[in-house]
Design a protein around this motif. Structure first.
Motif, PDB file in Angstrom:
ATOM      1  N   GLY A 104     -13.256   0.464  -0.356  1.00  0.00           N
ATOM      2  CA  GLY A 104     -12.287   0.935  -1.346  1.00  0.00           C
ATOM      3  C   GLY A 104     -11.587   2.229  -0.986  1.00  0.00           C
ATOM      4  O   GLY A 104     -10.350   2.307  -1.016  1.00  0.00           O
ATOM      5  N   PRO A 105     -12.315   3.309  -0.629  1.00  0.00           N
ATOM      6  CA  PRO A 105     -11.636   4.579  -0.332  1.00  0.00           C
ATOM      7  C   PRO A 105     -10.661   4.491   0.834  1.00  0.00           C
ATOM      8  O   PRO A 105      -9.514   4.947   0.736  1.00  0.00           O
ATOM      9  CB  PRO A 105     -12.796   5.529  -0.028  1.00  0.00           C
ATOM     10  CG  PRO A 105     -13.944   4.972  -0.796  1.00  0.00           C
ATOM     11  CD  PRO A 105     -13.771   3.488  -0.728  1.00  0.00           C
ATOM     12  N   VAL A 106     -11.080   3.900   1.968  1.00  0.00           N
ATOM     13  CA  VAL A 106     -10.187   3.852   3.126  1.00  0.00           C
ATOM     14  C   VAL A 106      -8.969   2.985   2.838  1.00  0.00           C
ATOM     15  O   VAL A 106      -7.851   3.299   3.262  1.00  0.00           O
ATOM     16  CB  VAL A 106     -10.947   3.361   4.388  1.00  0.00           C
ATOM     17  CG1 VAL A 106     -11.339   1.904   4.275  1.00  0.00           C
ATOM     18  CG2 VAL A 106     -10.110   3.593   5.640  1.00  0.00           C
ATOM     19  N   THR A 107      -9.150   1.899   2.078  1.00  0.00           N
ATOM     20  CA  THR A 107      -8.021   1.047   1.735  1.00  0.00           C
ATOM     21  C   THR A 107      -7.058   1.762   0.808  1.00  0.00           C
ATOM     22  O   THR A 107      -5.836   1.725   0.999  1.00  0.00           O
ATOM     23  CB  THR A 107      -8.510  -0.253   1.081  1.00  0.00           C
ATOM     24  OG1 THR A 107      -9.403  -0.925   1.978  1.00  0.00           O
ATOM     25  CG2 THR A 107      -7.352  -1.171   0.751  1.00  0.00           C
ATOM     26  N   ALA A 108      -7.605   2.441  -0.215  1.00  0.00           N
ATOM     27  CA  ALA A 108      -6.749   3.149  -1.174  1.00  0.00           C
ATOM     28  C   ALA A 108      -5.941   4.240  -0.497  1.00  0.00           C
ATOM     29  O   ALA A 108      -4.741   4.398  -0.763  1.00  0.00           O
ATOM     30  CB  ALA A 108      -7.612   3.744  -2.292  1.00  0.00           C
ATOM     31  N   VAL A 109      -6.570   5.009   0.383  1.00  0.00           N
ATOM     32  CA  VAL A 109      -5.864   6.088   1.082  1.00  0.00           C
ATOM     33  C   VAL A 109      -4.785   5.521   1.994  1.00  0.00           C
ATOM     34  O   VAL A 109      -3.643   5.991   2.006  1.00  0.00           O
ATOM     35  CB  VAL A 109      -6.869   6.947   1.883  1.00  0.00           C
ATOM     36  CG1 VAL A 109      -6.135   7.891   2.828  1.00  0.00           C
ATOM     37  CG2 VAL A 109      -7.747   7.741   0.935  1.00  0.00           C
ATOM     38  N   SER A 110      -5.107   4.486   2.770  1.00  0.00           N
ATOM     39  CA  SER A 110      -4.139   3.902   3.701  1.00  0.00           C
ATOM     40  C   SER A 110      -2.930   3.339   2.972  1.00  0.00           C
ATOM     41  O   SER A 110      -1.785   3.544   3.382  1.00  0.00           O
ATOM     42  CB  SER A 110      -4.810   2.801   4.534  1.00  0.00           C
ATOM     43  OG  SER A 110      -5.863   3.318   5.317  1.00  0.00           O
ATOM     44  N   VAL A 111      -3.186   2.626   1.860  1.00  0.00           N
ATOM     45  CA  VAL A 111      -2.085   2.015   1.118  1.00  0.00           C
ATOM     46  C   VAL A 111      -1.254   3.067   0.400  1.00  0.00           C
ATOM     47  O   VAL A 111      -0.013   3.014   0.408  1.00  0.00           O
ATOM     48  CB  VAL A 111      -2.645   0.980   0.118  1.00  0.00           C
ATOM     49  CG1 VAL A 111      -1.547   0.488  -0.822  1.00  0.00           C
ATOM     50  CG2 VAL A 111      -3.266  -0.191   0.862  1.00  0.00           C
ATOM     51  N   ARG A 112      -1.912   4.053  -0.227  1.00  0.00           N
ATOM     52  CA  ARG A 112      -1.176   5.067  -0.996  1.00  0.00           C
ATOM     53  C   ARG A 112      -0.182   5.834  -0.121  1.00  0.00           C
ATOM     54  O   ARG A 112       0.946   6.109  -0.543  1.00  0.00           O
ATOM     55  CB  ARG A 112      -2.160   6.029  -1.645  1.00  0.00           C
ATOM     56  CG  ARG A 112      -1.510   7.205  -2.389  1.00  0.00           C
ATOM     57  CD  ARG A 112      -0.719   6.727  -3.599  1.00  0.00           C
ATOM     58  NE  ARG A 112      -1.554   6.088  -4.583  1.00  0.00           N
ATOM     59  CZ  ARG A 112      -2.144   6.730  -5.597  1.00  0.00           C
ATOM     60  NH1 ARG A 112      -1.967   8.033  -5.746  1.00  0.00           N
ATOM     61  NH2 ARG A 112      -2.886   6.066  -6.467  1.00  0.00           N
ATOM     62  N   PHE A 113      -0.569   6.152   1.118  1.00  0.00           N
ATOM     63  CA  PHE A 113       0.296   6.964   1.975  1.00  0.00           C
ATOM     64  C   PHE A 113       1.042   6.144   3.019  1.00  0.00           C
ATOM     65  O   PHE A 113       1.793   6.699   3.817  1.00  0.00           O
ATOM     66  CB  PHE A 113      -0.529   8.060   2.658  1.00  0.00           C
ATOM     67  CG  PHE A 113      -1.140   9.016   1.676  1.00  0.00           C
ATOM     68  CD1 PHE A 113      -0.381  10.016   1.093  1.00  0.00           C
ATOM     69  CD2 PHE A 113      -2.466   8.908   1.311  1.00  0.00           C
ATOM     70  CE1 PHE A 113      -0.926  10.885   0.170  1.00  0.00           C
ATOM     71  CE2 PHE A 113      -3.033   9.776   0.393  1.00  0.00           C
ATOM     72  CZ  PHE A 113      -2.255  10.768  -0.183  1.00  0.00           C
TER      73      PHE A 113
END
Length: 315
Positions: A107-116
């Motif tokens: 979840g964290p790595v996916t959220a960060v990658s998608v958000r930016f």
């Protein structure tokens, strides 16, 4: 990552709060109030820390040739535990499908990658304090091998109620660094390089497979004693900061003793503290050379050592 290779820390973000109290002030918070998140869970902490780390990048270069490496001790555990408890009581139709997304350990790595809008590659690691340091090593390897120009590397942890009690105070949050081959716009940035990583029996300093030989190899590769040592160690590692200080002949900052159990984020908190120490120029002005710091991240039998130095001044 070869021992001789190094990359630069050109951005830093930290978001910490006391476990169980999202509104409490953490030991460090460089994320500011620039973003609003759904709630202060692990993904929210990760997004806040990432925002601070990339705030100096121009809009056109944030995602371009940027990878992500993230380490977590607890990602998805709270949401998964709540789902398992709610399905028998409420029925599967009453459990929000949004929770399934947050229950993934990626979840964290996916959220960060998608958000930016980072275009990758991206890598997810799980583990204790040493996983955070491993994430730095893997990020540097990706840069050195030309897979990307920069990498946002971070670690996070959120301690759910289902986790067994710990003797140490627990802290939730995230810490991350932006790593590049080149220095930042102002020429600044701390240089980091891998010294060693190994399986280490940390229960007894004098044992053949204990921390003494590992630290000895690190000191040899550094070419001498460090100015300071920053230690992040899991509760299961049983390696005292006093032993590390004695072996290194330098003062040792114990991250968990200062700020509580940070899980995988502890390795990044140690790196962030070391990078901050390199900005202290008073010792350089007194002719003592540039700050030269050893970062040790130790899990349950795994140890990673990283050297952190400033880019200015002579050694």
């Amino acid at each position: 990552m070869p021992h001789s290779a190094s990359v630069m820390v050109t951005g830093l973000g930290i978001r910490m709060t006391t476990a169980g109290s999202a509104n409490s002030a953490g030991p460090v918070d460089s994320a500011g109030s620039g973003g609003t998140w759904d709630h202060e869970d692990e993904i929210g902490h990760s997004l806040a820390a990432a925002t601070a780390a990339v705030r100096d990048l121009g809009p056109s270069s944030v995602g371009s040739r940027t990878g992500t490496v993230w380490a977590s001790s607890t990602a998805g555990l709270e949401e998964y535990a709540r789902t398992c408890a709610d399905i028998p009581a409420l029925g599967p139709g009453r459990v929000s499908p949004r929770r399934a997304v947050r229950s993934a350990y990626t979840g964290p790595v996916t959220a960060v990658s998608v958000r930016f809008g980072f275009d990758g590659p991206y890598l997810n690691l799980t583990g204790a304090q040493d996983a955070g340091a491993h994430a730095v090593v893997e990020a540097a390897r990706m840069i050195q091998q030309g897979q990307c120009e920069r990498v946002l590397a971070g670690g996070s942890a959120a301690w759910p109620a289902v986790r067994p009690g710990s003797a140490r105070p627990r802290t939730e949050g995230a810490a991350c660094v932006l790593l590049e081959r080149r220095p930042g716009p102002g020429g600044g940035g701390a240089a980091v390089r891998l010294l060693d990583r190994a399986r280490v029996e940390t229960g007894a300093a004098g044992r053949k497979d204990g921390p003494a030989p590992f630290i000895g190899r690190c000191l040899e590769r550094m070419g001498g004693r460090p100015r300071r040592v920053v230690l992040s160690a899991s509760a299961g590692s049983r390696i005292p900061a006093g032993v590390v200080a004695e072996l290194c002949g330098a003062p040792c900052l114990d991250v968990e003793a200062r700020w509580g159990d940070l899980g995988a984020a502890g390795g990044f908190a140690a790196l962030a503290a070391a990078a901050a120490m390199t900005t202290r120029r008073g010792e350089e002005r007194r002719g003592q050379g540039r700050p030269h710091i050893l970062v040790l991240a130790v899990g349950a039998g795994n140890a990673v050592a990283i050297e952190v130095t400033s880019r200015t001044g002579g050694r």
